[in-house]
Each structure stands twice: as C-alpha cells, then as structure tokens.
Design a protein around this motif. Structure first.
Motif, short mmCIF file in Angstrom:
data_model
loop_
_atom_site.label_atom_id
_atom_site.label_comp_id
_atom_site.label_asym_id
_atom_site.label_seq_id
_atom_site.Cartn_x
_atom_site.Cartn_y
_atom_site.Cartn_z
N ALA A 37 31.36 -79.43 48.88
CA ALA A 37 32.59 -78.22 47.67
C ALA A 37 33.77 -79.51 47.88
O ALA A 37 33.38 -80.18 49.16
N ARG A 38 33.74 -79.34 46.55
CA ARG A 38 35.83 -80.04 46.83
C ARG A 38 35.91 -80.10 47.78
O ARG A 38 37.71 -80.73 48.47
N ASP A 39 36.32 -78.90 48.84
CA ASP A 39 37.26 -78.33 49.88
C ASP A 39 36.00 -78.88 51.12
O ASP A 39 37.37 -78.76 52.16
N GLY A 40 35.07 -79.12 50.79
CA GLY A 40 34.64 -79.58 51.93
C GLY A 40 33.44 -78.86 52.39
O GLY A 40 32.61 -78.86 53.14
N ARG A 41 33.20 -77.95 51.79
CA ARG A 41 32.66 -77.05 53.12
C ARG A 41 30.88 -77.44 52.18
O ARG A 41 30.44 -78.34 51.46
N ILE A 42 29.92 -77.00 52.65
CA ILE A 42 28.81 -77.50 52.53
C ILE A 42 27.54 -76.21 52.18
O ILE A 42 27.77 -75.42 53.30
N GLU A 58 18.09 -77.57 43.18
CA GLU A 58 19.42 -78.02 42.52
C GLU A 58 20.11 -76.91 41.75
O GLU A 58 21.47 -76.81 41.75
N LEU A 59 19.48 -76.42 40.96
CA LEU A 59 19.41 -75.07 40.12
C LEU A 59 20.25 -73.77 40.19
O LEU A 59 20.55 -73.19 40.40
N VAL A 60 19.30 -73.79 41.89
CA VAL A 60 19.52 -72.53 42.82
C VAL A 60 21.18 -72.62 43.06
O VAL A 60 21.84 -71.70 43.47
N LEU A 61 21.47 -73.45 44.54
CA LEU A 61 22.48 -74.28 44.74
C LEU A 61 23.49 -73.88 43.82
O LEU A 61 24.69 -73.53 44.04
N THR A 64 24.70 -70.36 43.85
CA THR A 64 24.87 -70.10 45.25
C THR A 64 26.58 -70.72 45.06
O THR A 64 27.32 -69.87 45.90
N ALA A 65 26.65 -71.70 45.31
CA ALA A 65 27.96 -72.63 44.67
C ALA A 65 29.17 -71.41 44.31
O ALA A 65 30.09 -71.36 44.68
N ALA A 66 28.79 -71.09 43.32
CA ALA A 66 29.91 -69.66 42.50
C ALA A 66 30.18 -68.73 42.87
O ALA A 66 30.71 -68.35 43.08
N ALA A 67 28.87 -68.09 43.78
CA ALA A 67 28.82 -67.39 44.48
C ALA A 67 30.21 -67.34 45.21
O ALA A 67 30.14 -65.88 45.29
#
Length: 147
Positions: A37-42, A58-61, A64-67
């Motif tokens: 993520a832009r903030d550095g999180r994986i 990749e689609l689940v990602l 998951t990222a949005a959640a």
C-alpha cells in the motif's frame, strides 16, 4: 517497450511466498498475492479456485486491501504454491488491475529474471480497454452525462 525498474521489492515477494507456503493447501487455494500500500503496509491474499471461475489472488487482494482501508496499491506480486515462484497476472487480472490502479508496478519473471514492470500496468496490457467510468471528465459526475 515495457517500463522497468531495477528495484524489486523482495520483502513483498517473500510475503506472498510465505502465504503460498502456509495458507495454500489443496486445490481451493493455489496462488498467493501481496501488495504494498502507499503507506508501506503489505497486504496479502489467496485465490479462491472454483470450476466456475473463482477469483484469482490478485482480485482477492483488491478487496482485502479495501477492507483494510488501503485503497491505493503501489506494487503487487503473485506467487504460486508448491514453490512455483512468481507468476505473472492473467489477462483478466491485468485488466482489473489496470482499471483500479493505472500506475501500479507489478513484479514478474522467474529466478534471476525477476523484475518490476513500472510506469503503468498498461505496459503488461498494451492497447487495453479503458473502463469508461474511470475516465470521466473532471466536470462530469455520471457516466451518462447527468449530474
């Protein structure tokens, strides 16, 4: 010509590989993905295989990222189970990643040829379809021209 960067996010590859080793079991989950993520999180995810065309890792990602409140990803990588290493995104994933993150960097290649495709994911999907809803002029709020 595909854009490249010499920097390969090895930590991101290892995060996806670790998930592939520990969470991908059997035929239901065979791929893992990791995104920075832009903030550095994986953020990590696994695919949900199903004969009807379940979503790729990749689609689940993306979901998951949005959640987790990460709406902007900088780099993604997918890794296969059984030590298959880095696996490039399929065509459907390339299109979806382009639609969500046009400037995304994607790690591709195998072994000592692992590299980061930079500039835009469009480099992996030349002459791609551009989802109209993502291309609205600044003065319009609705795809049909109404406000």
């Amino acid at each position: 010509m595909t854009g490249r960067t010499d920097h390969v996010d090895r930590e991101l590859i290892e995060a996806a590989a670790r998930v592939a080793r520990t969470r991908c079991r059997g035929d239901d989950h065979t791929m893992a993905a990791a995104g920075r993520a832009r903030d550095g999180r994986i953020i990590t995810a696994v695919n949900a295989y199903h004969f009807t065309g379940g979503p790729c890792a990749e689609l689940v990602l993306i979901g998951t990222a949005a959640a987790q409140g990460a709406y902007e990803l900088d780099t993604v990588v997918a890794v296969g189970d059984r030590d298959r290493g880095v696996v490039p995104p399929c065509g459907r994933c390339r299109q979806v990643l382009l639609d969500y993150y046009p400037a995304l960097r994607v790690i591709v290649g195998a072994g000592d040829r692992v590299r980061t495709v930079a500039i835009a994911i469009a480099d992996l999907l030349p002459e791609s379809y551009v989802w109209a809803d993502h291309q609205l002029p600044a003065d319009r709020t609705e795809p049909n021209g109404t406000d």
